[in-house]
Design a protein around this motif. Structure first.
Motif, PDB file in Angstrom:
ATOM      1  N   THR B 557      -7.434  -8.242   1.627  1.00  0.00           N
ATOM      2  CA  THR B 557      -6.411  -7.641   2.480  1.00  0.00           C
ATOM      3  C   THR B 557      -6.597  -8.172   3.890  1.00  0.00           C
ATOM      4  O   THR B 557      -7.569  -8.880   4.181  1.00  0.00           O
ATOM      5  N   LYS B 558      -5.690  -7.802   4.776  1.00  0.00           N
ATOM      6  CA  LYS B 558      -5.762  -8.383   6.117  1.00  0.00           C
ATOM      7  C   LYS B 558      -6.985  -7.934   6.902  1.00  0.00           C
ATOM      8  O   LYS B 558      -7.370  -8.570   7.871  1.00  0.00           O
ATOM      9  N   ILE B 563      -9.661  -7.769  -2.678  1.00  0.00           N
ATOM     10  CA  ILE B 563      -8.703  -7.192  -3.625  1.00  0.00           C
ATOM     11  C   ILE B 563      -9.259  -7.425  -5.024  1.00  0.00           C
ATOM     12  O   ILE B 563      -9.566  -8.573  -5.373  1.00  0.00           O
ATOM     13  N   ASP B 626      -0.689   1.353  -5.200  1.00  0.00           N
ATOM     14  CA  ASP B 626      -1.384   0.124  -5.596  1.00  0.00           C
ATOM     15  C   ASP B 626      -1.486  -0.017  -7.113  1.00  0.00           C
ATOM     16  O   ASP B 626      -2.420  -0.637  -7.623  1.00  0.00           O
ATOM     17  N   TYR B 633      -1.590  -2.202   1.903  1.00  0.00           N
ATOM     18  CA  TYR B 633      -2.042  -2.677   3.218  1.00  0.00           C
ATOM     19  C   TYR B 633      -0.934  -3.411   3.969  1.00  0.00           C
ATOM     20  O   TYR B 633      -1.045  -3.683   5.148  1.00  0.00           O
TER      21      TYR B 633
END
Lengths: 380, 649
Positions: B557-558, B563, B626, B633
């Motif tokens: 994710t950022k 993940i 999710d 996110y």
């Protein structure tokens, strides 16, 4: 010190010039005020529409005369189309995403009307409503404050950023505080100009988007103060932009703390205590030609920046037209009719007529053929 | 070949030996981890590895045929122009001798044709290059070209007070290009319904009507409607949008002079009724929508008979006197002749309720259907000579144009364009695909739900008990080769099984398609490439698409959080097919086969039951926890980027 002396000398000179040549002119104007032409039409009479006249609700948010001459009205309870002297309502039952209509813009090429509501964007096309929500499309947010069409793109001012929909490809682009200089994502208004788009951001001044270079330029309140204008005529009057409007090279900005005007090189600002502006609390500003119609919480002002006319009700509930010409005392006229309500949320005007969306009804203004023919009582 | 296989096997054995040496269960753990499957019964190395689109049938060269698409006749009636989209050609033929005079190359899959009033210019829509080409009819050379919307398929010429106009139906961008002829420029691009496919102009040139093939996107449990879009060709403004309730697949439209009618053939579809009701005549039928040009009111009239259906109505044409209409049945291989005077007489007598219910009364058609002209395979477009005396029928899968004496309905002969292509299994398969004879009472063909191999945008109730509510989204057949297993439950291991006896028993309610024809059919389906996508001309991605690509292939994710492998987009939608061809639970109420994503942008609605009306809704409404990849996110800009990338696949 030298600069200050020069300024004093210049100011004294100007004052002397005024004192020598100005006084006789003022006297002349006082006697002949009614004969002087105004740079914009004067309202002769208001015709108002309330619930009893077919309005579905008292609160009217926006109004627009479409290119097919039909009048569109955005209200707390749906959109209205005035055809053949009657209002036809378009509501949730017709496919509108939410009953509270906040803004509208017409795609004049196709006749489609884009309708912004408190929950979603709608395209009304020949009777069919297509909705765009933040959940089913690239729309940044469901709360739509303002709309603008520039070429093949629809610009959508939302509570969480500026959305740009390419009407040919369907691609959405979002501009917000994460990818522009905007300090807040609350975009309230968009106004297309020649090759540019002006974006009014609540708490973040005005952004100018250059369509060719694809870059933003920021215009902010120079003193960054939310309550006082410390530096006059040096930029937007305030960062809390409630609306922007553009026509004939002039950009107008309204805020809850006054208004400003930008001609591409020079800013001018107005506050109620230092100008004929009726109130600092401005909901909406409409540009037509080089004139702005200003919707406030205490009536409507119309101005070219120098001459002002304000329409409001006095403490007795009578309609007033207050005319302020440069260097002239205020001329107040009592009108037989008045705005439906002085809390004005939206305006549409051209050279023939004006419409006002207010918190208690819709107002239609008929213009006097000329200032002389205004059939109103004159009182000082 | 054997040598390569041996080397490959040797390498695999080496790897396996090393892995076993390292850890006895390495491969099992690897397959479990990478596939996300507890049971490895359906998992092999080839779900992830050694997958290539280059060897798939649709990526191979294939024979091209002389299938006639749009037609236009010169004002003097002497010449007919025929678009041969599969050949990238336009043919000119003599209407009397029925001989082809000239054929010229027109790049970009020429499909729709129109000719100007003087007969000097021929306008050609180029479906694959998103442009309209202008040919000089004297030289048949291209004299002009202009960009229009995506996949233009039909064009109509008209004269207005403001000058000559062209109205173009852009089937993939869902809009209409309105062009001035001189100068050739686009005046506006009003929106249409979904997949605009045919254009007709009123005799006075004041209105253009556009028929749309697909239904509007609405909740899957809502009765679907398609649209007839009405615009002003002079101003390019939208005037009206008439809804065709419970109807779709309109591929033709025609004005009726003297009656102020617009006729639109349609498929009356009842997708919310269990599909097992085919035998009761409840699923599909053919009809003709009559739009009153003045009021916009629409009445639908049946074209079928009580126990005999004429599937896939497409082209329609009306004689100049307005007495008769001709409607092609692409699945039934006939042209239905409708006596409009008789139909009008019936309508005059009927009360409003009877008119609204007319489409459901299959016994009505004998009152106005006066003949069924037999044709060769897959009649599609129709046109009449200017004097109304000769009917031309494009027999699309026979590579010919049938010429009929419109007065006595006798066959005059054919314009032969090609040999029919019967040596080509793909062409033979397409003939099976479009043939309604394989279904109960000829109610529908494969094409009825999969026009041009694509989707009709509907979800169908596939509850085999006949009482339930088991909506399943119709999936595109374009680019489907190599993506087995099939069905949303992943139970059909091949197209031969998918289209085989069980399908006949459940859906077609007939004997199965014979084995030879079944093989041809599956060959045709496998030869269908994925739908065209939106991408830069040079194949590069826009900045937004590039960002979306990075999100699609992201492993973190950022904020740097890993993940999980089974929650990455590319784990289940692995290139090059963008599917590992296994079933997963994405939080929609079960385990479902992973669809490939090639051409996904144009296959709405989404998810197994079509509940998501847009790609965005997959994550904003139905997989917010999710459950369909880690997406929580993302902000809205990133989601838009991801969607823009998906549009390029």
């Amino acid at each position: 010190m030298k600069t200050m002396l020069n300024s004093l000398t210049l100011a004294t000179g100007i004052a002397l010039l005024f004192s020598l040549s100005g006084t006789p002119d003022v006297r002349a104007a006082e006697t002949a005020t009614n004969d002087l032409p105004l740079p914009f039409p004067l309202i002769e009479r208001f015709e108002n529409f309330h619930v009893q006249d077919g309005m579905p609700t008292h609160k009217v948010h926006c109004v627009l005369r479409a290119s097919d001459d039909k009048l569109w009205v955005g209200t707390y309870d749906g959109a209205l189309v005035r055809e053949d002297g009657k209002f036809r309502r378009i509501g949730v039952e017709d496919g509108l995403s939410h009953k509270m209509v906040l803004c509208m813009v017409e795609d004049k090429r196709t006749g489609d009307m884009w309708i912004g509501t408190m929950r979603g964007l709608n395209r009304y096309s020949a009777g069919r409503v297509t909705t765009y929500l933040q959940t089913d499309s690239g729309l940044p947010n469901n709360v739509i404050y303002g709309l603008g069409i520039v070429d093949d793109t629809l610009w959508v001012a939302t509570a969480a950023g500026l959305g740009v929909l390419n009407l040919k490809t369907g691609e959405w682009t979002i501009y917000d505080h994460t990818n522009t200089t905007m300090h807040e994502p609350w975009v309230y208004s968009v106004a297309g100009a020649n090759g540019r788009v002006f974006v009014g951001v609540w708490g973040s001044g005005i952004l100018e988007y250059d369509l060719t270079r694809k870059i933003f330029t920021e215009y902010r309140d120079p003193d960054r103060d939310f309550h006082f204008e410390l530096v006059h005529d040096a930029g937007p009057i305030n960062d809390v932009t409630s609306w922007v409007a553009w026509d004939e090279g002039i950009l107008w900005q309204s805020t809850y703390f006054g208004m400003s005007r930008y001609d591409g090189s020079r800013w001018r600002t107005w506050e109620e205590k230092k100008s004929p502006l009726v109130s600092n609390f401005i909901n909406f500003i409409w540009a037509h030609g080089r004139v702005a119609w200003v919707g406030t919480d205490r009536g409507v002002s119309v101005t070219d920046g120098d001459t002002w006319v304000t329409y409001r009700a006095n403490e007795n509930g009578e309609g007033l037209a207050e005319i302020t010409r440069p260097g002239q005392p205020v001329e107040t006229r009592t009108m037989a009719t008045k705005l439906p309500n002085d809390f004005v949320l939206g305006i549409w005007a051209d050279d023939q007529e004006a419409w006002f969306a207010t918190s208690d009804g819709l107002g239609h203004a008929n213009f006097a053929a000329s200032p002389k023919s205004a059939k109103v009582a004159t009182a000082k | 070949m054997k040598k390569r296989a041996f080397i490959l096997l040797l390498i695999l054995v080496c790897f396996a030996s090393v892995a076993l040496w390292l850890r006895q269960n390495y491969w099992i753990d690897h397959m479990r981890q990478m596939s996300g499957q507890k049971s490895l019964a359906n998992v092999s190395c080839f779900n992830c590895h050694l997958v290539s689109t280059a060897k798939l049938r649709w990526a191979q060269p294939r024979p091209h045929h002389d299938a006639p698409a749009g037609m236009a006749i010169s004002p003097d009636g002497k010449k007919i122009y025929i678009a041969l989209d599969d050949r990238d050609e336009v043919a000119e033929a003599d209407t009397t001798s029925r001989q082809v005079l000239r054929r010229v190359k027109v790049a970009g899959r020429p499909f729709g044709l129109a000719i100007d009033a003087a007969g000097k210019n021929l306008f050609v829509t180029c479906r694959n290059t998103d442009r309209l080409a202008v040919l000089d009819t004297q030289t048949l050379q291209e004299t002009g070209s202009i960009a229009v919307g995506m996949a233009p398929v039909a064009v109509a010429f008209c004269r207005t007070a403001a000058g000559d106009r062209l109205v173009v139906a852009n089937s993939m961008s869902d809009d209409i290009s309105v062009l001035s002829v001189s100068p050739l420029q686009e005046l506006g691009r009003p929106s249409a319904g979904r997949e605009p496919f045919a254009v007709a102009i009123t005799p006075d040139g004041t209105r253009a009507f556009v028929a749309n093939r697909m239904v509007r996107l609405v909740s899957v449990k809502t009765i679907p409607t398609s649209e007839v879009t009405e615009i002003d060709p002079m101003t390019a403004r939208t005037v009206r949008r008439e809804a065709l309730e419970s109807a779709h697949q309109s591929e033709g439209i025609c004005a009726v002079p003297s009656r102020s009618w617009m006729l639109t053939p349609l498929v009356k579809v009842r997708n919310l009724v269990p599909i097992t009701q085919v035998a009761n005549g409840w699923v599909m039928s053919s009809g003709l929508a009559i739009t009153d040009v003045k009021s916009g009111n629409v009445i639908q009239m049946p074209l079928d008979e009580a126990n005999n259906y004429f599937a896939d109505p497409s082209g329609v044409v009306v004689d100049s006197s307005g007495h008769r209409a001709f409607v092609a049945s692409g699945g039934g291989d006939v042209v239905t002749v409708v006596d409009l005077d008789r139909m009008a007489a019936w309508l005059d007598k009927a009360d409003p309720t009877t008119k609204q219910e007319a489409i459901y009364d299959m016994s009505l058609s004998p009152a106005y259907v006066t003949a069924r002209i037999p044709t060769q395979r897959n009649p599609h477009q129709l046109t009449l000579s200017p004097d109304g005396g000769t009917l031309f029928v494009a027999e699309r899968l026979a590579d010919s144009v049938l010429v009929v004496d419109a007065n006595n309905l006798t066959e005059k002969g054919r314009i032969i364009l090609g040999d029919g292509g019967l040596n080509d299994p793909i062409r033979r398969g397409e003939r099976v695909f479009t043939k309604a004879a394989y279904t109960f009472q000829h109610q529908f063909s494969c094409r009825s739900c999969h026009p041009d191999g694509h989707v009709d945008g509907l979800s169908y109730d596939f509850d085999t008990s006949g009482i339930g509510d088991n909506l399943l989204d119709n999936r595109s057949l374009l680019g489907v080769a190599g993506t087995e297993p099939f069905k949303w439950n992943g139970k059909n291991a091949s197209l031969e099984i998918q289209c085989g006896p069980r399908f006949a028993k459940v859906l077609m309610r007939t004997d199965p398609i014979p084995q030879k024809e079944l093989l041809d059919l599956t060959t045709f389906i496998k030869s269908q490439p994925p739908q065209r996508v939106t991408r830069n001309e040079d194949g590069t991605l826009t900045p937004s698409q590039e960002r979306g690509k990075a999100i699609f292939f992201a492993t973190k994710t950022k904020n740097g959080t890993e993940i999980p492998h089974e929650k990455r987009c590319a784990s289940c939608h692995r290139p090059p097919l963008y599917s590992v061809r296994l079933s997963f639970d994405v939080g929609t109420g079960g385990t479902f086969d992973t669809p490939h994503l090639l051409g996904v942008a144009n296959t709405a609605p989404y998810l197994h039951d079509g509940r998501a009306l847009s790609l965005e809704e997959i994550w904003t409404l139905y997989s917010t926890n999710d459950s369909h990849g880690v997406t929580s996110y993302m902000n809205k800009i990133q989601l838009n980027d991801l969607v823009e990338f998906l549009k390029t696949l």
